[in-house]
Design an enzyme around this catalytic site. Sequence first.
Site, PDB file in Angstrom:
ATOM      1  N   GLU A 268       0.837  -1.212   0.000  1.00  0.00           N
ATOM      2  CA  GLU A 268       0.000   0.000   0.000  1.00  0.00           C
ATOM      3  C   GLU A 268       0.869   1.258   0.000  1.00  0.00           C
ATOM      4  O   GLU A 268       0.553   2.234  -0.678  1.00  0.00           O
ATOM      5  CB  GLU A 268      -0.940   0.017   1.216  1.00  0.00           C
ATOM      6  CG  GLU A 268      -1.956  -1.120   1.255  1.00  0.00           C
ATOM      7  CD  GLU A 268      -3.052  -1.017   0.200  1.00  0.00           C
ATOM      8  OE1 GLU A 268      -3.096  -0.018  -0.525  1.00  0.00           O
ATOM      9  OE2 GLU A 268      -3.852  -1.971   0.099  1.00  0.00           O
ATOM     10  N   ARG A 272       0.461   3.748  -3.205  1.00  0.00           N
ATOM     11  CA  ARG A 272      -0.185   5.039  -2.933  1.00  0.00           C
ATOM     12  C   ARG A 272       0.834   6.165  -2.777  1.00  0.00           C
ATOM     13  O   ARG A 272       0.724   7.198  -3.427  1.00  0.00           O
ATOM     14  CB  ARG A 272      -1.056   4.946  -1.677  1.00  0.00           C
ATOM     15  CG  ARG A 272      -2.200   3.974  -1.888  1.00  0.00           C
ATOM     16  CD  ARG A 272      -3.097   3.870  -0.682  1.00  0.00           C
ATOM     17  NE  ARG A 272      -3.815   2.608  -0.729  1.00  0.00           N
ATOM     18  CZ  ARG A 272      -5.143   2.482  -0.627  1.00  0.00           C
ATOM     19  NH1 ARG A 272      -5.902   3.520  -0.447  1.00  0.00           N
ATOM     20  NH2 ARG A 272      -5.704   1.295  -0.687  1.00  0.00           N
ATOM     21  N   ASP A 401      -4.131 -10.224  -8.535  1.00  0.00           N
ATOM     22  CA  ASP A 401      -4.407  -9.226  -9.584  1.00  0.00           C
ATOM     23  C   ASP A 401      -3.245  -8.401 -10.141  1.00  0.00           C
ATOM     24  O   ASP A 401      -2.817  -8.587 -11.276  1.00  0.00           O
ATOM     25  CB  ASP A 401      -5.541  -8.286  -9.126  1.00  0.00           C
ATOM     26  CG  ASP A 401      -5.368  -7.701  -7.712  1.00  0.00           C
ATOM     27  OD1 ASP A 401      -4.306  -7.902  -7.115  1.00  0.00           O
ATOM     28  OD2 ASP A 401      -6.296  -7.027  -7.224  1.00  0.00           O
ATOM     29  N   GLU A 535     -12.168  -0.633 -10.449  1.00  0.00           N
ATOM     30  CA  GLU A 535     -11.722  -1.557 -11.507  1.00  0.00           C
ATOM     31  C   GLU A 535     -12.610  -1.618 -12.748  1.00  0.00           C
ATOM     32  O   GLU A 535     -12.113  -1.733 -13.880  1.00  0.00           O
ATOM     33  CB  GLU A 535     -11.538  -2.973 -10.929  1.00  0.00           C
ATOM     34  CG  GLU A 535     -10.361  -3.124  -9.970  1.00  0.00           C
ATOM     35  CD  GLU A 535     -10.635  -2.561  -8.573  1.00  0.00           C
ATOM     36  OE1 GLU A 535     -11.828  -2.326  -8.246  1.00  0.00           O
ATOM     37  OE2 GLU A 535      -9.668  -2.350  -7.816  1.00  0.00           O
TER      38      GLU A 535
HETATM   39  C1  DMJ Z   1      -6.492  -0.085  -5.171  1.00  0.00           C
HETATM   40  O1  DMJ Z   1      -5.833   0.312  -4.039  1.00  0.00           O
HETATM   41  C2  DMJ Z   1      -5.564  -0.677  -6.152  1.00  0.00           C
HETATM   42  O2  DMJ Z   1      -6.181  -0.678  -7.393  1.00  0.00           O
HETATM   43  C3  DMJ Z   1      -5.127  -2.066  -5.822  1.00  0.00           C
HETATM   44  O3  DMJ Z   1      -4.394  -2.669  -6.857  1.00  0.00           O
HETATM   45  C4  DMJ Z   1      -6.272  -2.970  -5.467  1.00  0.00           C
HETATM   46  N1  DMJ Z   1      -7.473  -2.331  -5.241  1.00  0.00           N
HETATM   47  C5  DMJ Z   1      -7.628  -1.000  -4.793  1.00  0.00           C
HETATM   48  C6  DMJ Z   1      -8.933  -0.422  -5.253  1.00  0.00           C
HETATM   49  O4  DMJ Z   1      -9.959  -1.313  -5.379  1.00  0.00           O
END
Ligand code: DMJ
Length: 647
Positions: A268, A272, A401, A535
Site C-alpha cells: 500500500e 499510494r 491481480d 476496476e
Molecule cells: C487499489 O488500491 C488498487 O487498485 C489495488 O491494486 C487494489 N485495489 C484498490 C482499489 O480497489
Amino acid sequence: MVFRKLPGVSASGMGLRLSQKFVFLLFLSGLVTLCFGALFFLPDSVRLKRIFLSKTESQPVTVGSENDVREHLKKGAKDPEHLRGITSAKGETSTKLKALSRKSSVTNEAKTDKKVAGGEALEDMMLSRSKTDSASKDEKVTSSSNQGANTDTSFDYNKFQKCLLKPHLGIEHGKPSDPQTLQRREKVKEMMKFAWDNYKSFAWGRNELRPLTRNGHIGNMFGEWGASIVDSLDTLYIMGLMDEYNDAKEWVETSLDLNSNGEASLFEVNIRYVGGLLSAYYLTGEEMFKRKVMVLGEKLLPAFNTPTGIPRGVINLGSGTSWSWGWASAGSSILAEFGTLHLEFVHLSELSNNGIYTEKVMNIRKLLNKIEKPHGLYPNFLSPVSGNWVQHHVSIGGLGDSFYEYLIKSYLMSDKTDEEAKKMYYSALEAIEANLVQKSPGGLTYMAEWRGGILDHKMGHLACFSGGMVVIGADDGAPEKRQHYLDLAAEITHTCHESYSRSATKLGPEAFRFDGGAEATATRLSDRYYILRPEVIESYMYMWRLTHDPKYREWGWEAVEALEQHCRVEAGFSGIRDVYAQTVSHDNMQQSFFLSETLKYLYLLFSDDDLLPLEDWVFNTEAHPLPVSCDFNTTVSPVTVTQVSVL
Ligand code: DMJ
C-alpha cells in the site's frame, strides 16, 4: 546416545573412542545448526531472533545478476528528436547501458568506495538545497540511515519533458470538443472537488474521510501520512484544480513527516505514496516530491532482507523490521503485494541513479520466472524463506491481480524493451485462459478462481481490472491473437458491466458468482458491498481509449449517475453495504482510491486521448501515471550493485 567408559582410555579422552568422539561432535554440530536454522522460522517479533539475526539476519539472496539489471534498464536509445515508437529501440546501446557496461569492470573495492562517495555526494547535494523544515528533517534521516540507496540524482526534468509526445498543457488539456462529453467531464471534476473539499474540512491530514461522522480515519495499512492527499495530487493537477493541488503540495512539503515510525503495508505504501509522489514529480517537476520519494524509497529497502529477497507484507518504517500478515498461511508473502513493486522501483532507480531498487524487483522477477508453476499458473502465496509456493490458490482478483498487471505494464513502461516481462505476461495469460477463463450458461465470459485444480466460479470486483489489462496488451501478443485479445477484453468488460446493471443501484458487488443459477450476481450477503472501487471503470477507460466504442463512455456515465444517487452524502462520498438494496446503507468511508483512481479514470474517459496518452504514460495500480522509459541522454554514473548471487 549412551557413552561407555572403556578400559585403557585416559580421563582426558573422557573414556570415548575416536569414532565415538567423531559421532558426538557430528551430533553436536548438527544440533547447533538445527537450532540456528530454526530461528529463521520464528516470527520477527521474537526477541531471540532479533538478538541473533537482527540486521544481518537475512541478507537477501539475490537471484538477479548484474546482467539482469542491465537488461532491464536497457532503454530505447533514440534520437530524442524522434517520436517514441517510430525509431526501433532494440539492439541499440543506450547511454545508461553504456554506463552499466563500464560498471562491470569496477572492482569490489571500488564498489565500496562508490558507496561511501555516494553518501557524501548525497549529503552535499542535500546541503546545497534550500529546504523547508520538514524536508531537512527527512533528509537528515536519509544521510544518517544511508544504505547506499541514494547516490547522485542527476535526473534532468527538462530533458525528460522533451521525451513526451504530449506534454501536459494545463487546464484545457484533453478538453473534448463534443459538448455532452465536456459536460460529463465537468461533472466528474465537480465530484472530485466535492470529495476533496469535504476531506479537507473534516479529515485533513488523516488517511481518509468518514463522510457520515465527519471525521478522519487513520487505519493501519498506510502509515499515518494523509493517504488521501498524496493519492489526490495528480488527479487535482490534471483536472486543473490548482488551489486544491497547491494546498495538497504544501501539506506534503510541510507536514508529510516520513520520520514517523508507523507500521504499514509495503504494497500500500508503494502504490499510494511512492506512486503518488513519483507521479506528482513527473507531472509537475517539483523537486520537493522527488526528495520525499527518495527518502521514502530508502525506508522500504529493509523489507527485502529475507532469505530469498522476497519481501514480507508489513514493515515498521522506523526500525525496518518486517513480518508477514497474520492471515497469510505459514508466514507467506502475497503475490499481488511483492509482485506489485516493479514500476515504482524502476523509477526510484531512475531518479536516484542507483540500481538497488531495480535490483530488488529483478530479484523477485527472477525467482518467479524460475520457480515451477502448476499448469503455468502463479499461486497467491509464496514463502519468503524457502521461495516455494505455500498454497495452490490462483486468482486474477484479490491476492493475485496486480502482479499480472505489472508484467504487461513493465513491458510497456520499458518502451517495449523488457522482453522478459513480455514473455512472462503472455505465458501467464495463456495459462489463465486455459485454466480460469470460463463462459457462463448465459454466455458471459468470466475469470474463475482456482484452488488446487478445482474451480470456484466466482469473480471479484478486483478482477474486473483485467478487461483493461488484456486490451492494453492486445497489440503486442502474437499477431494472430490480436483480435482474440480484443474480444476477450471486451467480453470481460461486458461481464463486469453486467454485474453493475443487474443490481438495484447500478453499482457492482464486491464479488459475483456463476453457479447455482447465478449469472454475475452476488449470492452471499457478505459479497454485496461496493466500496467506491475503480476496476470496472478502469476497464471502461482503457476499452474506450483502444476501441473508441461509445458504449464505454455511456457505461461510465451510468456509473457517475449511480455514484451520485447512492454514494454521495452531505459530506463526501461513501461506500454502500448492499448494491441490491433499494434503500442504501452507507459504510461511512471515502476511500483514498476513489480520488486517485475512480474519479481519475472517469475524467480520462471523458477527455481526449492526448491527456496522459498511453504512449507516454503507464498507470500504476493506484492510477498514478508513470512515464514510459525514454533515453534523454542523462549523464549516468555506474549503478551500484551490492548483491549478486544465485539461489
Ligand atoms: C487499489 O488500491 C488498487 O487498485 C489495488 O491494486 C487494489 N485495489 C484498490 C482499489 O480497489
